[in-house]
Design a protein around this motif. Structure first.
Motif, PDB file in Angstrom:
ATOM      1  N   HIS A 238       0.837  -1.203   0.000  1.00  0.00           N
ATOM      2  CA  HIS A 238       0.000   0.000   0.000  1.00  0.00           C
ATOM      3  C   HIS A 238       0.869   1.249   0.000  1.00  0.00           C
ATOM      4  CE1 HIS A 238      -4.069  -1.462   0.124  1.00  0.00           C
ATOM      5  NE2 HIS A 238      -3.798  -2.335   1.110  1.00  0.00           N
ATOM      6  N   ALA A 239       1.929   1.217   0.808  1.00  0.00           N
ATOM      7  CA  ALA A 239       2.844   2.365   0.855  1.00  0.00           C
ATOM      8  C   ALA A 239       3.499   2.578  -0.508  1.00  0.00           C
ATOM      9  CB  ALA A 239       3.897   2.147   1.942  1.00  0.00           C
ATOM     10  N   ALA A 240       3.949   1.466  -1.114  1.00  0.00           N
ATOM     11  CA  ALA A 240       4.567   1.570  -2.450  1.00  0.00           C
ATOM     12  C   ALA A 240       3.560   2.088  -3.475  1.00  0.00           C
ATOM     13  CB  ALA A 240       5.117   0.203  -2.868  1.00  0.00           C
ATOM     14  N   LEU A 241       2.305   1.640  -3.312  1.00  0.00           N
ATOM     15  CA  LEU A 241       1.263   2.092  -4.229  1.00  0.00           C
ATOM     16  C   LEU A 241       1.031   3.592  -4.093  1.00  0.00           C
ATOM     17  CD1 LEU A 241      -0.937   1.438  -6.295  1.00  0.00           C
ATOM     18  CD2 LEU A 241      -2.477   0.890  -4.400  1.00  0.00           C
ATOM     19  N   LYS A 242       0.994   4.087  -2.818  1.00  0.00           N
ATOM     20  CA  LYS A 242       0.799   5.526  -2.601  1.00  0.00           C
ATOM     21  C   LYS A 242       1.959   6.317  -3.191  1.00  0.00           C
ATOM     22  CE  LYS A 242      -2.110   5.272   1.533  1.00  0.00           C
ATOM     23  NZ  LYS A 242      -2.229   5.615   2.981  1.00  0.00           N
ATOM     24  N   GLU A 243       3.184   5.778  -3.004  1.00  0.00           N
ATOM     25  CA  GLU A 243       4.346   6.460  -3.566  1.00  0.00           C
ATOM     26  C   GLU A 243       4.258   6.522  -5.090  1.00  0.00           C
ATOM     27  OE1 GLU A 243       9.254   6.171  -3.450  1.00  0.00           O
ATOM     28  OE2 GLU A 243       8.000   4.736  -2.342  1.00  0.00           O
ATOM     29  N   ILE A 244       3.829   5.402  -5.672  1.00  0.00           N
ATOM     30  CA  ILE A 244       3.677   5.358  -7.136  1.00  0.00           C
ATOM     31  C   ILE A 244       2.599   6.341  -7.578  1.00  0.00           C
ATOM     32  CG2 ILE A 244       2.934   3.907  -9.054  1.00  0.00           C
ATOM     33  CD1 ILE A 244       4.268   1.543  -7.601  1.00  0.00           C
ATOM     34  N   GLU A 245       1.498   6.413  -6.807  1.00  0.00           N
ATOM     35  CA  GLU A 245       0.422   7.349  -7.162  1.00  0.00           C
ATOM     36  C   GLU A 245       0.918   8.786  -7.081  1.00  0.00           C
ATOM     37  OE1 GLU A 245      -2.689   6.364  -4.465  1.00  0.00           O
ATOM     38  OE2 GLU A 245      -3.477   4.703  -5.696  1.00  0.00           O
ATOM     39  N   SER A 246       1.762   9.071  -6.014  1.00  0.00           N
ATOM     40  CA  SER A 246       2.325  10.410  -5.895  1.00  0.00           C
ATOM     41  C   SER A 246       3.225  10.728  -7.081  1.00  0.00           C
ATOM     42  CB  SER A 246       3.104  10.527  -4.579  1.00  0.00           C
ATOM     43  OG  SER A 246       3.706  11.803  -4.478  1.00  0.00           O
ATOM     44  N   LEU A 247       4.057   9.751  -7.454  1.00  0.00           N
ATOM     45  CA  LEU A 247       4.929   9.946  -8.615  1.00  0.00           C
ATOM     46  C   LEU A 247       4.112  10.137  -9.898  1.00  0.00           C
ATOM     47  CD1 LEU A 247       7.739   7.308  -7.884  1.00  0.00           C
ATOM     48  CD2 LEU A 247       7.914   9.809  -7.708  1.00  0.00           C
ATOM     49  N   LEU A 248       3.038   9.368 -10.014  1.00  0.00           N
ATOM     50  CA  LEU A 248       2.172   9.516 -11.193  1.00  0.00           C
ATOM     51  C   LEU A 248       1.552  10.902 -11.246  1.00  0.00           C
ATOM     52  CD1 LEU A 248       0.332   6.059 -11.335  1.00  0.00           C
ATOM     53  CD2 LEU A 248       1.979   6.959 -12.979  1.00  0.00           C
ATOM     54  N   GLN A 250       2.837  13.678  -9.846  1.00  0.00           N
ATOM     55  CA  GLN A 250       3.887  14.612 -10.226  1.00  0.00           C
ATOM     56  C   GLN A 250       4.201  14.511 -11.723  1.00  0.00           C
ATOM     57  OE1 GLN A 250       7.240  13.842  -7.688  1.00  0.00           O
ATOM     58  NE2 GLN A 250       6.117  14.306  -5.784  1.00  0.00           N
ATOM     59  N   SER A 251       4.230  13.275 -12.210  1.00  0.00           N
ATOM     60  CA  SER A 251       4.506  13.070 -13.636  1.00  0.00           C
ATOM     61  C   SER A 251       3.392  13.682 -14.485  1.00  0.00           C
ATOM     62  CB  SER A 251       4.637  11.574 -13.938  1.00  0.00           C
ATOM     63  OG  SER A 251       5.710  11.013 -13.204  1.00  0.00           O
ATOM     64  N   GLY A 252       2.148  13.576 -13.990  1.00  0.00           N
ATOM     65  CA  GLY A 252       1.035  14.162 -14.729  1.00  0.00           C
ATOM     66  C   GLY A 252       1.142  15.665 -14.789  1.00  0.00           C
ATOM     67  N   GLU A 253       1.527  16.275 -13.642  1.00  0.00           N
ATOM     68  CA  GLU A 253       1.688  17.729 -13.626  1.00  0.00           C
ATOM     69  C   GLU A 253       2.832  18.157 -14.544  1.00  0.00           C
ATOM     70  OE1 GLU A 253       2.311  18.555  -9.532  1.00  0.00           O
ATOM     71  OE2 GLU A 253       0.180  18.324  -8.971  1.00  0.00           O
ATOM     72  N   ARG A 254       3.949  17.391 -14.473  1.00  0.00           N
ATOM     73  CA  ARG A 254       5.079  17.705 -15.354  1.00  0.00           C
ATOM     74  C   ARG A 254       4.695  17.525 -16.821  1.00  0.00           C
ATOM     75  NH1 ARG A 254       9.123  20.918 -16.296  1.00  0.00           N
ATOM     76  NH2 ARG A 254      10.865  19.915 -17.404  1.00  0.00           N
ATOM     77  N   LEU A 255       3.931  16.477 -17.069  1.00  0.00           N
ATOM     78  CA  LEU A 255       3.483  16.221 -18.444  1.00  0.00           C
ATOM     79  C   LEU A 255       2.601  17.360 -18.936  1.00  0.00           C
ATOM     80  CD1 LEU A 255       3.273  14.354 -20.887  1.00  0.00           C
ATOM     81  CD2 LEU A 255       1.333  13.213 -19.774  1.00  0.00           C
ATOM     82  N   ALA A 256       1.703  17.869 -18.065  1.00  0.00           N
ATOM     83  CA  ALA A 256       0.845  18.990 -18.459  1.00  0.00           C
ATOM     84  C   ALA A 256       1.677  20.220 -18.779  1.00  0.00           C
ATOM     85  CB  ALA A 256      -0.156  19.284 -17.340  1.00  0.00           C
TER      86      ALA A 256
END
Length: 378
Positions: A238-248, A250-256
């Motif tokens: 779950h922790a790894a999933l939350k970290e991945i979601e956070s990275l996703l 950030q990646s979405g914001e960077r992508l925008a």
């Protein structure tokens, strides 16, 4: 589908018959039986029904040897299974006609006819014909034989096999049904009524159930091979999933942001292309302007000179008037000279005439004494 009437002529043992189910006593009978001695034509009525509707009849469903239906000549022979063999011997044509109500509620008339060549009883059989009309509008339906049979089937809502099973039970099948044992009777009943499909469906359902059970067992075995995670492992996941979601995120914001930059660069490239096009157009316009400069200067001179056009026009008019006056003066001078010349001619003529008159007067004066003397002598 409901049968309204059956008619036929020259079929088997029946020269001509007509049965109207809409008239009494059949209209109110509800249930009735076709009875008679063997060969009286009971089956022929049912044959006429099938022929008119399907160009087939159960009694002539099989093949067989050729049989003569004329005087024994080859061109009068047809196969024993041919539906045309039902045409009565010694006749040149046979027909069947059925009126029925289709599944759409409209009334139709289906007809079947077989003829011999040249209308002779020993003529060669011609291909049988079928037709279908709407009784109310008298409008023919279908075109070719195949199209007409298809239209009849559509209006009936039944195929030939369905009709045999649900409406018409042939004598042979009925006799076999009565004399068969239980198992054979069940099989024959399935065949007649078409319920054998349920047996096939049952077999197919059993096979499908067995196949699905085997697939389910395989899934259960695969599920047994899967080990479950502990609570700590689940928490870590779950922790790894939350970290991945956070990275996703950030990646979405960077992508925008990158998409905005990309859009800006795309817009910049478009504007640069517009500027280049405008510069090329400016160069072309400058060159064209330079090429038109002499023409523009000439046009300027023409425009300045155009102000003096009325003066030039007036001068032209005045010059033309002077030329006209001079020409008129010359004409008048010529006329005057001609008149003076004519007057001089007349004066000379008058002087000549005066001289002649004076000569005549002198001669008269000279001859006067002689004239007087002559008078005295007289």
């Amino acid at each position: 589908m409901r049968i309204l009437a059956i008619r036929g002529s020259n079929l088997a043992s029946l020269p001509e018959f007509s049965i109207d189910f809409t008239a009494e006593p059949l209209a109110g009978a509800g249930l009735f039986a076709i009875t008679g001695r063997t060969g009286a034509g009971k089956s022929t009525i049912l044959d006429a029904l099938c022929l008119a509707l399907f160009d087939k009849t159960p009694r002539l469903a099989g093949g067989g040897a050729s049989v003569s239906r004329g005087d024994g000549k080859d061109d009068g022979r047809v196969n024993a299974g041919d539906v045309r063999s039902i045409v009565r011997q010694g006749t040149s044509a046979g027909s069947a006609e059925v009126d029925f109500v289709g599944h759409d509620g409209k009334q139709y008339r289906a007809s079947w006819q077989a003829r011999r060549a040249r209308g002779r009883a020993d003529g060669k059989f011609q291909p049988q014909t079928v037709s279908l009309i709407d009784i109310n509008s008298n409008q023919p339906l279908g075109g070719t034989k195949t199209e007409t049979l298809s239209a009849i089937q559509e209006k009936l809502g039944l195929t030939y096999d369905q009709f045999k099973r649900s409406v018409l039970l042939a004598q042979g099948d009925f006799a076999a049904f009565l004399q068969a044992d239980g198992k054979d009777r069940a099989e024959l009943l399935e065949k007649i009524t078409g319920t054998d499909i349920y047996a096939r469906l049952s077999i197919a359902a059993f096979a499908r159930r067995k196949s699905e059970e085997q697939a389910l067992e395989l899934l259960r075995q695969q599920l047994g091979n899967i080990s479950l995670l502990s609570k700590e492992e689940i928490a870590n996941e779950h922790a790894a999933l939350k970290e991945i979601e956070s990275l996703l995120k950030q990646s979405g914001e960077r992508l925008a942001e990158l998409e905005r930059f990309n859009a800006w660069y795309s817009r910049k490239e478009q504007l640069m292309e517009v500027v280049q096009t405008a510069e090329l157009l400016l160069v072309a316009t400058t060159e064209q302007n330079r090429a038109l400069l002499p023409m523009r200067e000439r046009l300027y001179k023409v425009e300045n000179a155009e102000r003096f056009r009325p003066l030039f026009v007036s001068a032209d008019h005045a010059e033309n008037s002077v030329k006209t006056s001079l020409s008129r003066r010359d004409e008048l001078a010529n006329d005057l000279r001609a008149a003076v010349k004519a007057l001089e001619t007349r004066r000379i003529t008058a002087l000549n005439a005066a001289g002649e008159a004076e000569d005549i007067k002198l001669k008269l004066e000279e001859s006067q004494p002689a004239i007087l003397k002559a008078r005295e002598l007289d």
